[in-house]
Write an enzyme that holds these catalytic residues in place. Structure first.
Site, PDB file in Angstrom:
ATOM      1  N   HIS A  96       0.818  -1.224   0.000  1.00 38.46           N
ATOM      2  CA  HIS A  96       0.000   0.000   0.000  1.00 38.46           C
ATOM      3  C   HIS A  96       0.851   1.273   0.000  1.00 38.46           C
ATOM      4  O   HIS A  96       0.311   2.366  -0.146  1.00 38.46           O
ATOM      5  CB  HIS A  96      -0.928   0.022   1.214  1.00 38.46           C
ATOM      6  N   ASP A 122      -2.719 -10.473  -2.512  1.00 36.02           N
ATOM      7  CA  ASP A 122      -3.297 -10.056  -1.232  1.00 36.02           C
ATOM      8  C   ASP A 122      -4.785  -9.741  -1.445  1.00 36.02           C
ATOM      9  O   ASP A 122      -5.211  -9.438  -2.553  1.00 36.02           O
ATOM     10  CB  ASP A 122      -2.552  -8.809  -0.742  1.00 36.02           C
ATOM     11  N   HIS A 177      -6.323  -7.157  -0.567  1.00 38.36           N
ATOM     12  CA  HIS A 177      -6.504  -5.741  -0.882  1.00 38.36           C
ATOM     13  C   HIS A 177      -5.660  -5.332  -2.086  1.00 38.36           C
ATOM     14  O   HIS A 177      -4.576  -5.865  -2.316  1.00 38.36           O
ATOM     15  CB  HIS A 177      -6.097  -4.888   0.323  1.00 38.36           C
ATOM     16  N   ASP A 200      -4.637 -12.819   3.641  1.00 34.93           N
ATOM     17  CA  ASP A 200      -5.916 -12.281   4.124  1.00 34.93           C
ATOM     18  C   ASP A 200      -7.078 -12.600   3.192  1.00 34.93           C
ATOM     19  O   ASP A 200      -8.193 -12.123   3.395  1.00 34.93           O
ATOM     20  CB  ASP A 200      -5.826 -10.780   4.424  1.00 34.93           C
TER      21      ASP A 200
HETATM   22 ZN   LIG Z   1      -4.387  -7.072   2.634  1.00 34.88          ZN
END
Ligand SMILES: [Zn+2]
Length: 329
Positions: free
Chosen positions: A154, A190, A192, A274
């Protein structure tokens, strides 16, 4: 497979994060470390590759902030972890302000990613761990796993967020190009979207980025990762909440086929666990046993591969999930 980790990555100990209207215990905590270390066995400690590989990706002012923010926070009379609370919306000028709150806001996009007294040390060694993994691959190993923590995907050139401060996948892609590789594929699995990696490499011809993630219409980071951002060297494959392995496989195949078309000579995998059905902050339905075929499918690309760790917060399942993925690979 050679695995890399540095004990100094434990010095990042966020107490809490602010989201959904309140302070919550930090999901990215040290319990993740013990779960993964127990699963992967022996690890190697990285040597110090210095600041240069970090500076090829991140702005100097941002790196200075990561290093100094907590000292300045204390000097301003504050306690605990440093948090931003005001942010320059897109298009605002860079004003070069000196107050710590302004500086934090300038370089943050959320309130889930605090800077504590040990954050810089942990981030620095997490990056060195990634680079050591890359060095093992460039040195002739077919693959390596860098247990990067805190995660990285991120983080952009000059911003933190999503528990990420330094973008390990990006640092290693640039370092690999510097070392003579010609084209780098980055596959982000991931839950996200890897917004930082996308931002860093937008419009490049030597790095191709494919991400499979939760639809940002419903899930963090909301403002990146939509399908219509798939332009040139970027491929975003958002999937709905509730996606299980059967729903995941077509996207994985698509991403791999697309990356292979660019004829890369190195693969970097941003691996997050995740996507697991028990993850406390995510909504896919992958099972522990699904990570083995995921790893096998990625390994079938038959490329020198560096795997870096991103998210994964179901601590009871986390070690098994990482072991399943690495075992399959
Ligand atoms: Zn994540």
């Amino acid at each position: 497979m050679r695995c890399f980790w540095d004990e100094r990555q434990r010095t990042h100990k966020p107490a809490a994060e602010f989201f959904n209207g309140g302070l919550h215990p930090a999901a990215e905590h040290e319990g993740r470390v013990d779960a993964i270390l127990a699963a992967i066995g022996t690890t190697e400690t990285p040597t110090d590759f210095g600041m240069e590989p970090l500076r090829r990706v991140h702005d100097d002012a941002y790196l200075d902030l990561l290093r100094d923010a907590h000292d300045e926070w204390l000097a301003a009379g504050r306690e605990g972890d440093a948090f931003p609370y005001t942010f320059p919306i897109v298009g605002r000028r860079r004003l070069g302000l000196s107050r710590i709150d302004a500086r934090l806001g300038q370089h943050s996009f959320d309130t889930s990613t605090p800077i504590g007294p040990g954050t810089w040390e942990a981030c620095y060694w997490s990056a060195q761990t990634a680079i050591a993994g890359l060095a093992a691959v460039l040195g002739g190993g077919s693959s390596a796993f860098a247990f990067t923590r805190p995660p990285g995907h991120h983080a952009g050139r000059d911003y933190l967020g999503g528990y990420s401060y330094l973008n390990h996948a990006a640092i290693c892609a640039e370092a690999a190009l510097q070392a003579g590789r010609r084209k780098i594929a980055i596959l982000d699995v991931d839950y996200h979207h890897g917004n930082g990696t996308q931002d860093i490499f937008a419009d490049r011809e030597d790095v191709f980025f494919a991400s499979i993630h939760a639809d940002p219409s419903t899930d963090y980071p909301f403002f990146w990762g939509h399908a219509d951002e798939s332009i040139g060297n970027i491929l975003n494959l958002p999937l709905p909440r509730g996606t299980d392995w059967n729903g995941y496989v077509p996207a994985l195949t698509h991403a791999i086929d697309w990356l292979e078309e660019s004829a890369p000579d190195l693969l970097i995998v941003s691996y997050g666990a995740d996507t697991h059905e028990n993850d406390p902050i995510s909504y896919f339905k992958l099972k522990t046993s699904d990570y083995a075929p995921m790893g096998r499918r990625i390994a079938s690309m038959d490329l020198p591969t560096l795997i870096v760790m991103e998210g994964g917060y179901a601590v009871e399942s986390l070690g098994d999930n990482v072991a399943s993925f690495l075992g399959g690979f």
